[in-house]
Design a protein around this motif. Sequence first.
Motif, short mmCIF file in Angstrom:
data_model
loop_
_atom_site.label_atom_id
_atom_site.label_comp_id
_atom_site.label_asym_id
_atom_site.label_seq_id
_atom_site.Cartn_x
_atom_site.Cartn_y
_atom_site.Cartn_z
N SER A 1 0.80 -1.22 0.00
CA SER A 1 0.00 0.00 0.00
C SER A 1 0.84 1.27 0.00
CB SER A 1 -0.93 0.02 1.21
OG SER A 1 -0.19 0.05 2.42
N ILE A 2 2.13 1.19 0.35
CA ILE A 2 2.96 2.39 0.36
C ILE A 2 3.65 2.62 -0.99
CG2 ILE A 2 3.37 2.28 2.84
CD1 ILE A 2 6.13 1.12 2.23
N ALA A 3 3.37 1.79 -1.98
CA ALA A 3 3.98 1.97 -3.30
C ALA A 3 3.46 3.24 -3.95
CB ALA A 3 3.69 0.77 -4.19
N ILE A 4 4.30 3.88 -4.74
CA ILE A 4 3.87 5.05 -5.52
C ILE A 4 2.84 4.59 -6.54
CG2 ILE A 4 4.61 6.83 -7.15
CD1 ILE A 4 7.33 6.79 -5.78
N GLY A 5 1.71 5.28 -6.61
CA GLY A 5 0.66 4.93 -7.56
C GLY A 5 -0.33 3.90 -7.03
N TYR A 6 -0.21 3.48 -5.77
CA TYR A 6 -1.12 2.48 -5.22
C TYR A 6 -2.58 2.95 -5.23
CZ TYR A 6 -3.23 -0.79 -1.92
OH TYR A 6 -4.05 -1.71 -1.32
N PRO A 7 -2.89 4.19 -4.82
CA PRO A 7 -4.29 4.63 -4.90
C PRO A 7 -4.83 4.60 -6.33
CG PRO A 7 -3.03 6.11 -3.50
CD PRO A 7 -2.04 5.23 -4.19
N ASP A 8 -3.97 4.90 -7.30
CA ASP A 8 -4.40 4.83 -8.70
C ASP A 8 -4.76 3.40 -9.09
OD1 ASP A 8 -3.92 7.56 -9.05
OD2 ASP A 8 -1.83 7.22 -9.56
N LEU A 9 -3.95 2.45 -8.62
CA LEU A 9 -4.22 1.05 -8.93
C LEU A 9 -5.54 0.59 -8.32
CD1 LEU A 9 -3.25 -1.60 -10.18
CD2 LEU A 9 -2.05 -2.09 -8.05
N GLU A 10 -5.82 1.02 -7.11
CA GLU A 10 -7.11 0.69 -6.49
C GLU A 10 -8.27 1.20 -7.33
OE1 GLU A 10 -6.98 2.16 -2.44
OE2 GLU A 10 -6.70 0.11 -1.72
N ALA A 11 -8.15 2.44 -7.81
CA ALA A 11 -9.21 3.01 -8.63
C ALA A 11 -9.35 2.26 -9.95
CB ALA A 11 -8.92 4.49 -8.89
N TRP A 12 -8.21 1.89 -10.54
CA TRP A 12 -8.22 1.13 -11.80
C TRP A 12 -8.95 -0.20 -11.60
CZ3 TRP A 12 -6.77 -3.40 -14.09
CH2 TRP A 12 -6.56 -3.40 -15.46
N LEU A 13 -8.64 -0.88 -10.51
CA LEU A 13 -9.28 -2.17 -10.24
C LEU A 13 -10.78 -2.00 -9.98
CD1 LEU A 13 -6.55 -3.72 -7.94
CD2 LEU A 13 -7.16 -4.50 -10.23
N ALA A 14 -11.16 -0.94 -9.27
CA ALA A 14 -12.58 -0.70 -9.02
C ALA A 14 -13.34 -0.46 -10.32
CB ALA A 14 -12.75 0.48 -8.08
N GLN A 15 -12.66 0.14 -11.30
CA GLN A 15 -13.29 0.41 -12.58
C GLN A 15 -13.23 -0.78 -13.53
OE1 GLN A 15 -14.74 3.25 -13.81
NE2 GLN A 15 -14.56 4.39 -11.89
#
Length: 236
Positions: free
Chosen positions: A168-182
């Motif tokens: 979860s501390i990786a750079i871009g992790y919140p973006d990946l969560e959003a990508w997966l949700a979409q």
Amino acid sequence: MGTTITSVTIAFVLAAVVPVVVTSAIRRGDRKRKHQRVLAGAAADALFTVRPRRWQRVILRTIGILVIVVGGVLLLGAAGTSDETDALPMGIAGAVALLAGVAFVLLAGALARTRIDALPDRLVVRKGFRVEREVHHTTIASIRPWTGPYGGIQARDPNGAVLFDTVSIAIGYPDLEAWLAQRAPWAWIAYAGAATPAPNWPAAGAPAPAQGWPARRGPAEPWPTPEAPGPDAPKY
């Protein structure tokens, strides 16, 4: 006995507190500075890149170099001593330290190579020294929490094989969560729960971008794809 209990208690407290402090500091730092969204070498239509923090590999490499130096000193000491009873354990310790140091340096190199490039319909995953491979969003059958002090996610295919994982501390992790949700909504709902709001962007009432990808964005904008153009995209 009391000293042992105190030491164990301190160790448990540190194990619980340190990840929280580090994660909070990282999130606060991310809000103050902007990271490069897409690293060099990604496809032209890449949206963002998920990768480990630089300080992670710097720490591993530094530890590795220090341990290699200690191992070298021990080996030189073992070679220079005339007492065989001291030379053997010193030589073994030096060899073990040398191998451990090399392992740390290699691990730092693997971490530097690790990345996930997100494209509109797939992920390009590179894990350590493994061969780069593509993960289409339709192959993501389940998302599981990643065990570890900092948490994260692990995605698997219908057969249970691991497709990718990241902390979860990786750079871009919140973006990946959003990508997966979409892109993998059923797997995301099973992971996060139906009652958990899916990451979404832009904020309520804000106009969606006409086309392409905005220069600045929150951690969860809907990804523009050929199958789902923006509402303001030109119609032919």
